[in-house]
Design a protein around this motif. Structure first.
Motif, PDB file in Angstrom:
ATOM      1  N   PHE A 106       8.949  10.984   2.252  1.00  0.00           N
ATOM      2  CA  PHE A 106       7.766  10.527   2.984  1.00  0.00           C
ATOM      3  C   PHE A 106       6.753  11.647   3.207  1.00  0.00           C
ATOM      4  O   PHE A 106       5.575  11.375   3.439  1.00  0.00           O
TER       5      PHE A 106
ATOM      6  N   LYS B 211      -4.673  -2.076   1.571  1.00  0.00           N
ATOM      7  CA  LYS B 211      -4.592  -2.073   3.028  1.00  0.00           C
ATOM      8  C   LYS B 211      -5.200  -3.362   3.579  1.00  0.00           C
ATOM      9  O   LYS B 211      -4.661  -3.995   4.489  1.00  0.00           O
TER      10      LYS B 211
ATOM     11  N   TYR C  56      -1.303   5.208   4.570  1.00  0.00           N
ATOM     12  CA  TYR C  56      -0.066   4.693   3.980  1.00  0.00           C
ATOM     13  C   TYR C  56       1.121   5.624   4.172  1.00  0.00           C
ATOM     14  O   TYR C  56       2.254   5.177   4.379  1.00  0.00           O
ATOM     15  N   TYR C  57       0.887   6.936   4.172  1.00  0.00           N
ATOM     16  CA  TYR C  57       1.998   7.869   4.272  1.00  0.00           C
ATOM     17  C   TYR C  57       2.589   7.918   5.686  1.00  0.00           C
ATOM     18  O   TYR C  57       3.699   8.416   5.881  1.00  0.00           O
TER      19      TYR C  57
ATOM     20  N   LYS D 231       2.722   4.986   7.599  1.00  0.00           N
ATOM     21  CA  LYS D 231       3.306   3.675   7.857  1.00  0.00           C
ATOM     22  C   LYS D 231       4.816   3.694   7.672  1.00  0.00           C
ATOM     23  O   LYS D 231       5.565   3.149   8.478  1.00  0.00           O
ATOM     24  N   CYS D 232       5.277   4.318   6.585  1.00  0.00           N
ATOM     25  CA  CYS D 232       6.724   4.352   6.355  1.00  0.00           C
ATOM     26  C   CYS D 232       7.429   5.191   7.413  1.00  0.00           C
ATOM     27  O   CYS D 232       8.545   4.870   7.839  1.00  0.00           O
TER      28      CYS D 232
ATOM     29  N   GLU E   6       0.829  -1.204   0.000  1.00  0.00           N
ATOM     30  CA  GLU E   6       0.000   0.000   0.000  1.00  0.00           C
ATOM     31  C   GLU E   6       0.865   1.256   0.000  1.00  0.00           C
ATOM     32  O   GLU E   6       0.627   2.199  -0.761  1.00  0.00           O
ATOM     33  N   THR E   7       1.896   1.257   0.858  1.00  0.00           N
ATOM     34  CA  THR E   7       2.789   2.410   0.935  1.00  0.00           C
ATOM     35  C   THR E   7       3.599   2.574  -0.340  1.00  0.00           C
ATOM     36  O   THR E   7       3.710   3.676  -0.891  1.00  0.00           O
TER      37      THR E   7
END
Length: 913
Positions: free
Chosen positions: A473, A46, A441-442, A444-445, A3-4
């Motif tokens: 990111f 997701k 998603y943004y 998660k990283c 997803e990311t």
């Protein structure tokens, strides 16, 4: 991670389509097509990520799970390939810039030549894009096998991650624990009961939020309190909200629970009522009743908006308790007039140890640890970091094992793998991962990035946020800087109880450093590995040398001495970042640098902080995409001229290295935002020893004014700068922080004329070349009103009145200024001042007197090494919120019993030397 990765791949394609107008027409349409295909896939990624990781695997379910994992991995790899192709394309195009302008026939030839050179990478990208499109279509077709193609026919489960917790779940028994099994909840229990039964506010509805990370015991605490107080109310309900819910279903549960608690028959027809009718039904039921409703495990930020109208304020004393991992859920309730917050903290070491022993040695030793296992038990408890969920689960597992040092040491050493595979412990991982899967998603990283740092590592905020920005990111937002958005991202992770604040700014009370819980760190490490996000290399682990395991996007090297590691990285997956931690091996540190330009040409980030590196190769200039480069606290003495080729560089950090000169070629770095260079060995203005000669700044050349994007510039050595270079500082109008020392008296006028143009300046530090050079501050008609911190070291020619007009100033430091005027009277109008430091004859007077009303917000006052000072008077009502008072050696101050004597009203205050 799919997803990311896909989300960032889409962002990169949007940027390419927007900015690269010279793409071949066919390529443009192919990229557009791939973008649409990925956007169609992204909406259920997701859900797929969670199914691949959290769903309980058994029998046929294992086959499906493995298939989903393979599908997710393939999509992740495709997303990485898209990013690689785009970066390769921009890399090749930038190798042949326009150069100097030519005229006539020669100019035409140059233009044709550049077009031919650039045409090849365009055709290459066309070929690559076609292959990628073919792969994406195949992956999308394959998704039908796992039911992802039916996403539009139903609802996704991605917003309800808690449903994936299955198997043994230690939370299930938390509501039914006996009092003897509970440890460390006494204080929060009593506080919660007090709020619920508060006689002073019996008639007002109150909302109480219990907030904390997963596994802290929120459910256990709330259930115990619910059982204690429910009979004090006319009706009560306990509602588990972690499962998916609709508003209608939630309201039906509330009604049924009320009726069940009062042994009343459920109202007829409620199952067919709509939301409006159900809301009215609840309101009617509560008209003349004092009620208590406990909502356990709330995830949705807008939850309060779904139930607030039903749970009316009937002026009889309704009480609503919400347990949640997210502080934002609790904050949303604050629109109600009466709100309480209870933030649960991990157990302290002794309470944690007590809980562990009760569960591990309940049968044979009566809850007491045998001496032979005491040290190991404490090590295991420390690993749990005060998290009751983990303590109970691990202690329960150990209670089934032999009471031998061998067995317990084996679990302690392999805890990471046990969390992954042992049925007694896998639920810990699943419960902790719920918060991860609830992230957009943004974020998660950003969260996974904490795994790149060693366990229990406190990360400086500035370092972390600059790295996030360099990695790409941070998504730009209108009217917000990238730094502002990065702070917002971190705040959200903190509010979701995923990140802990480890250090706080004394003055601002904001986060200065942060970390993640040790068990979360363990979970992140495994997650990073599965998602090809990062590979951590530590010690002499030779297993990390296998080529199939070295396919990764990032490398974190922690005390590794395997010199050949970097040569084995699969180049088909371009490494984007390398972080290094405390190398003592100079050969290994230099080996990295000699390798990275060959294997890692698309690197964005190189962090060598605290390593033994002592040399930077000229080839570093080939790292076109490099955005962040830190040589802080290394042994590097010189930067190569090729540093000027790093046109995308945003951060260059050479603090506490041996570099004293910045190459003139740096003028090409138009995107540079942070140029950080100083050495302050043995330099502490608050210490007994103070010597400006121990400070080393950097020498810069003409052209520094070309760095128009600079926000922070420190520390410039003005003694090595000519007048023309100082004038160029006036072009740096975006500077927020400027530090300059060894300023010569004759250069003061030019410098302050430049500073007057810096309308965004927030922090200014100016130091003279010696204690005799005067800072001619009268040359400056005013300072930017944006200034928040001002530090002046050296004699002032006079003290201009306009300093008292800096209403945003919160920090004022004066060193060797030799003021004759009383600084208390001079600066009394600085109403927002939080810190005032006067050091080393900053003031030549004999008395400092703080009258009532002055410095109403001051938190720190420091008066040290003032040779003529003989008394300090703090009147009653002065400095009302002062937290720290530092009075250092001043020979004429009266000494009593080895302490400095300070007068406050008619009594004495003492402070240590």
């Amino acid at each position: 991670m799919a997803e990311t990765a896909v989300g960032f791949a889409i962002d990169r394609m949007v940027s390419l389509l927007t900015n690269e107008t010279s793409l071949l027409r066919d390529v443009h349409s192919e990229v557009e097509s791939i973008k649409h295909e990925l956007e169609a896939i992204q909406c259920f990624l997701k859900d797929a990520d969670m199914k691949a990781d959290l769903e309980y695997s058994q029998g046929d379910h294992q086959t499906t799970r493995d298939g989903v994992k393979a599908w997710v991995k393939q999509l992740t790899e495709i997303a990485f390939q898209i990013e690689d192709v785009i970066d390769e394309y921009t890399f090749h195009l930038e190798q042949h810039p326009g150069g100097r302008r030519a005229r006539g026939f020669i100019a035409s030839l140059c233009k044709i030549g550049r077009s031919i050179i650039k045409l090849k990478p365009r055709h290459n990208i066309a070929s690559c894009i076609q292959e990628i499109k073919k792969a994406v279509v195949e992956i999308k077709e394959r998704s039908a096998r796992y039911g992802f193609d039916s996403i539009e026919k139903g609802t996704t489960n991605a917003d309800n991650p808690s449903q994936y917790v299955s198997g043994y779940d230690p939370r299930k028994g938390s509501m039914y624990l006996e009092d003897d099994d509970l440890v460390g909840i006494e204080s929060p229990r009593d506080e919660l009961v007090g709020w619920l039964l508060n006689n002073d506010q019996q008639t007002q509805r109150a909302i109480i939020s219990v907030v904390g990370m997963g596994g802290l015991g929120k459910t256990t605490l709330a259930r115990k309190v619910y059982d204690l107080v429910k009979n004090d109310f006319d009706c009560h309900a306990w509602i588990a909200v972690s499962q998916p819910y609709q508003k209608e279903g939630l309201l039906k549960k509330i009604i049924k629970q009320f009726c069940k608690g009062n042994k009343e028959p459920a109202s007829q027809g409620i199952d067919s009522m709509d939301e409006e009718a159900l809301t009215e039904k609840v309101r009617q039921y509560l008209q003349k009743k004092r009620y208590a409703v406990f909502f356990d495990d709330v995830w949705k930020v807008g939850f309060w908006g779904d139930i607030e109208h039903a749970l009316l304020d009937n002026k009889i004393g309704g009480r609503i308790v919400i347990t949640t991992r997210s502080k934002e859920v609790g904050d949303f309730c604050k629109i109600s007039p009466s709100v309480y917050d209870l933030e649960l903290k991990p157990l302290d070491p002794e309470k944690a140890y007590e809980l562990f022993c009760k569960r591990a040695f309940r049968v044979e030793f009566g809850g007491r640890c045998p001496p032979s296992l005491n040290d190991l038990s404490r090590k295991i408890v420390k690993k749990c970091g005060g998290l009751p969920l983990a303590i109970v689960a691990i202690a329960g597992l150990l209670s089934t094992k032999d009471r031998t040092v061998y067995e317990w040491d084996k679990l302690h050493s392999s805890l990471s793998s046990e969390l992954e595979s042992n049925p007694h412990l896998t639920s810990i991982k699943r419960i902790l991962l719920l918060s991860y899967y609830d992230l957009p998603y943004y974020l998660k990283c950003c969260f996974l990035y904490f795994g790149m740092y060693p366990e229990d590592y406190s990360i400086k905020l500035s370092r972390l946020l600059r790295q996030w920005i360099a990695e790409g990111f941070i998504k730009s937002k209108k009217d917000k800087t990238l730094e502002g958005v990065a702070h917002q991202y971190l705040s959200e992770l903190i509010h979701r109880s995923l990140v802990q604040i480890s250090d706080v700014h004394f003055l601002r009370g904001t986060c200065k450093a942060c970390r993640v819980h040790d068990l979360l760190h363990e979970v992140i490490l495994k997650k990073m590995e599965d998602l090809i996000f990062c590979r951590v290399l530590s010690g002499n682990d030779q297993s990390t040398l296998r080529g199939d395991q070295l396919v990764t996007r990032r490398l974190s090297i922690i005390n590794s001495s395997s010199i050949n590691v970097l040569h084995n990285i699969d180049q088909s997956f371009q490494v984007r970042s390398i972080l290094n931690f405390k190398f003592s091996d100079r050969i290994f540190a230099n080996s990295i640098l000699s390798t990275h330009t060959k294997n890692f040409k698309l690197l964005k980030l190189l962090d060598f902080e605290d390593s033994a590196l002592d040399y930077i190769h000229e080839d570093i200039g080939n790292l076109f995409h490099l955005r962040y480069h830190s040589l802080r606290n290394t042994k590097v003495k010189m930067l190569p001229k090729s540093i000027g080729k790093l046109v995308n560089l945003e951060t260059l950090d050479i603090r506490d290295s041996f570099v004293v000169e910045i190459p003139a070629e740096i003028e090409r770095l138009s995107k540079l935002r942070y140029l950080l260079a100083y050495s302050r060995y043995d330099f502490n203005i608050d210490s007994i020893q103070f010597n400006l000669s121990t400070v080393r700044g950097m020498k810069v050349h003409e052209g520094i004014g070309c760095l128009g994007a600079l926000q922070k510039l420190s520390l410039l050595d003005a003694s090595k700068m000519g007048v023309d270079i100082i004038k160029e500082l006036g072009k740096l109008t975006h500077l927020k922080i400027l530090e300059i020392f060894k300023l010569k008296s004759e250069d003061g006028k030019i410098l302050f004329e430049c500073i007057a143009k810096m309308n965004h300046l927030e922090s200014l530090n100016v130091t003279t070349i010696s204690g005799d050079d005067i800072i001619h501050i009268e040359f400056l008609s005013s300072l930017p009103q944006s200034l928040r911190s001002l530090s002046l070291t050296g004699p002032l020619s006079k003290l201009p009145e306009w300093i008292s007009q800096l209403q945003n100033l919160v920090n004022l430091t004066l060193v060797l200024t030799k003021l004759e005027d009383d600084p208390v009277k001079t600066f009394r109008n600085l109403h927002n001042l939080l810190m005032l430091r006067m050091l080393y004859d900053a003031y030549n007077g004999e008395k400092l007197q703080f009258e009532e009303g002055v410095f109403s917000r001051l938190k720190l006052l420091s008066a040290m090494h003032l040779s003529k000072l003989n008394s300090i008077v703090i009147e009653e009502g002065a400095l009302p919120i002062l937290e720290k008072l530092i009075i250092g050696p001043s020979p004429k101050l009266e000494i009593i019993n080895g302490r400095i004597y300070v007068v406050q009203s008619d009594h004495h205050r003492y402070n240590e030397d």
